[in-house]
Structure formats: C-alpha cells, structure tokens
Design an enzyme around this catalytic site. Sequence first.
Site, PDB file in Angstrom:
ATOM      1  N   PHE A 280       0.854  -1.190   0.000  1.00  0.00           N
ATOM      2  CA  PHE A 280       0.000   0.000   0.000  1.00  0.00           C
ATOM      3  C   PHE A 280       0.888   1.237   0.000  1.00  0.00           C
ATOM      4  O   PHE A 280       1.726   1.418   0.879  1.00  0.00           O
ATOM      5  CB  PHE A 280      -0.916   0.030   1.220  1.00  0.00           C
ATOM      6  CG  PHE A 280      -1.886   1.192   1.193  1.00  0.00           C
ATOM      7  CD1 PHE A 280      -3.095   1.074   0.526  1.00  0.00           C
ATOM      8  CD2 PHE A 280      -1.564   2.393   1.802  1.00  0.00           C
ATOM      9  CE1 PHE A 280      -3.981   2.147   0.479  1.00  0.00           C
ATOM     10  CE2 PHE A 280      -2.445   3.466   1.762  1.00  0.00           C
ATOM     11  CZ  PHE A 280      -3.652   3.345   1.094  1.00  0.00           C
TER      12      PHE A 280
ATOM     13  N   ASP B 241       9.423   2.646   0.992  1.00  0.00           N
ATOM     14  CA  ASP B 241       8.316   3.437   1.524  1.00  0.00           C
ATOM     15  C   ASP B 241       8.326   3.291   3.047  1.00  0.00           C
ATOM     16  O   ASP B 241       7.891   2.287   3.596  1.00  0.00           O
ATOM     17  CB  ASP B 241       6.998   2.907   0.926  1.00  0.00           C
ATOM     18  CG  ASP B 241       5.777   3.690   1.396  1.00  0.00           C
ATOM     19  OD1 ASP B 241       5.857   4.340   2.460  1.00  0.00           O
ATOM     20  OD2 ASP B 241       4.736   3.615   0.724  1.00  0.00           O
TER      21      ASP B 241
ATOM     22  N   LYS C  54       3.211  10.848   7.396  1.00  0.00           N
ATOM     23  CA  LYS C  54       2.569  10.542   8.672  1.00  0.00           C
ATOM     24  C   LYS C  54       3.211  11.274   9.843  1.00  0.00           C
ATOM     25  O   LYS C  54       2.919  12.428  10.089  1.00  0.00           O
ATOM     26  CB  LYS C  54       2.495   9.027   8.872  1.00  0.00           C
ATOM     27  CG  LYS C  54       1.559   8.353   7.848  1.00  0.00           C
ATOM     28  CD  LYS C  54       1.275   6.926   8.191  1.00  0.00           C
ATOM     29  CE  LYS C  54       0.357   6.262   7.168  1.00  0.00           C
ATOM     30  NZ  LYS C  54      -1.017   6.769   7.161  1.00  0.00           N
TER      31      LYS C  54
END
Length: 416
Positions: free
Chosen positions: A144, A229, A258
């Site tokens: 994801f 990532d 984030k």
Amino acid sequence: MNSKALFDLTASRYMQHANPGIATLTRFMGLETVEHRAKGCYVYGPEGEAYLDCLGGPGVFTIGHRHPAVVEAMHNQLELMALGSHILLDPVMAEAAEKVAALCPGDIQYVFFCNSGAEAVEGALKAARMHTGRPDFVCAQGGFHGKTFGALSASGRDVYKTPFEPLLAGFTHVPFGDESALVQAVTDTTAAVLLEPIQCENGIIIPPAGYLQTAREICDRNGALLILDEIQTGLGRTGRMWACDEEEVTPDIITLGKALGGGMMPVGAFAARPAVWDIFEENPYVHTSTFGGNPLACRAVVSALEVIVDEDIATLCARRGEHLLAGMQQVAAEFSHVIAQVRGKGLLVGVEFPDSDIANLVIAGLIQEKILTAFTLNQPKVVRLEPPAVITEAEIDRVVQVFAQAATGAAELLQL
C-alpha cells in the site's frame, strides 16, 4: 450543544455533503460522538469523553497528539508567515531538509517536501523514471502506497484499484518476501523496485530476514533504483529510526509522511541520494508543489524531528512495543480458537483473526470501552495497534485486558 446533538448534526452533514457511508458505519459501530480535542494518547469528545488512541492516525501520532513543543513552534511560526512566496529562499524549509537528511539512512542527502505520503510516492516514481530513463516498476502484492493514480498503480489490493482501471502501465507485482520472484521480475527496463520494509496495510507483514538486502543487490545488478516506503514505518515507529536500519540497507529514494509533521501538519517528503537529484539540474522546477514545503509545515517538521531525537522516541517505541506484543501474545495463546496470529515490531502490531467478521466484532468491543483502533486496509481480518510512543505500560495493560474481553465477546456471539 451536547455531544449527542453535535453527533446528529455532524452525521447529517456527512450524509448530505461529505461521505454517507462513513456516517452510516460510525452509527453501526456505536461511535455516536464526535472528536473535539486531543492530547497525548487520548482523543476527547465534546463532553470530555476520553478515547485511548491505539490507531494513531494511523501511524501519524508517534510523539502523541499536540506535543507542546510542536504546538509552540507552530504558534511562533504563525506569527511570522504560514505560506511561502515561492520566489525568495525559505530558511525554514532548508532547515527542515537538513534535519531530515541528517536522520536518513546512508548518504541520502536531498529532500523534496509535499503534503502527503501518496504525493511523496508520486514524486519518487517520477524521479526514478527521469533519473534512469526506464519505464517500469516492480512492487509487492498486498503493498500500500496511497490512493493517487501512480501510488495506487503501485499498490496491491484490487478493491481499491479495479474501479479506477486502467491504471498506469509498467507496474509488475510480485509476492512480498519472495526473493526468487524479485530476481525474475527486475530487468533492464526496470526503473525501480518499490517496497515497504514492513507491509503495514497488508496486516503488518514482516519479510524474511535479509529480504531488503537481497532487493538492494538485485537492484544494483540491474541498474535499477531501490525505493523504500517508510511513510508509516519510519521515524521510530518500529523501534528503530527507520525499519530498513534493521538490515542496514540504504535505498536510493526513501518516502516519508505521517509522523513527519509531528501529528500537527500534513507533510510528506521523498529524499534521495545525490546521484538521483540530477533530475533537478536542467530544470529546478521539473517537480513542484504549491503548498509542499511551506514554512508552517516545515516548522512542524523541524520541531517534530527534534522531539523524536531528544526524547529517543525509537527506543520508547521499542520498549513499549515489547510490552504490547508480549501482552497480545498472551491473549492469542488464551484465545487460539479465535486469534490466528500476533506479529509486529515496536509500536506497530497486528492481530490476525480467521476472518474479518471476528475482527470487526473485536474492534467494536474495543470502541465500546473507548479504545480506538481499526483493521488494516488491505487485510480487514487484521486489527492494528499503533498507539503513540507516550502510551504508558498501565495503559497498554488496559488495552490487553479489554482486547481479551472483546475476544471473549466475539467468540460467545459467534459460538466459537
């Protein structure tokens, strides 16, 4: 206006102007209040209802909600300027880039700031294509990376992809952790391999030891870049500054997001080794962002990174994570007929159930006791636990106890 009245008004507005499905789901789960303020590990409703946040954004609030140092830094920056001119040099953005580069693995030196993790992935994909002159990417099944077009093309769950097909060409997906599949997929047309060190949204999947090192070697042999990532795993969440530090692997490009904004601002970034930054030599405006790297966001970045270092957040995540993982493994042993597996690193823990129905019942049970969590997006039968690093051992013990109660309730209801 009391909490129930404000919820009804807000739900009505969601139904008529925002997202009716979310409003319906919230009612179904018994969450008939709205978020009003937050501090540390807690989200509070309008009448002071305290919810222990074990979802954390997910993964956004590693240093907690509204850390006072970040709040103060942003307040001071607001007194100066929030958004930049895009003509004069921005000292705050330059300072933030320097601090990010200093913490990044290996010789990563240059940083581009944007507004989200998905934007960071888009920039990394563009950089890889431009630097290598190659068209293709190899990614992992179940991965994801976001829901923008390029990031979605790199991701791995069809329920989020099929409605938007055809997606971008040139993306191949191989089983995560399968070294031989990676060897076969990477060719002389591969611009980059894009991987998460731990697949967060696929259920907190940890690859076999040495997998990232092998991916690095495969990329080097084929002249491809390695993009990692670390949007959710980075900045201390797994008990190390970066999850890739576990194998001492330096990617060519790393994506951040984030926790980068300290839980106060939406900030993303991609950072790269010097050779990759040749993409900006001929045209420094080849990739830009109107709001990315603005002074207010970058001041939050500077302050958040100082907190992460000064308060040794990575070590705190490691210690609290050990306590949480041990507690959840005890629950799994007691409820082996209900819980399939518990796994994780640091304060990134996944609890897998045989199916999503059981997981949803457990989530509902936790929420009824004012503990916030959710399933992982690509694997709904896994309940995630990602609390802030400032959670105490006593609060973790409460989470474990309530989780056991919720598992009991689910097992009784389903007659398991």
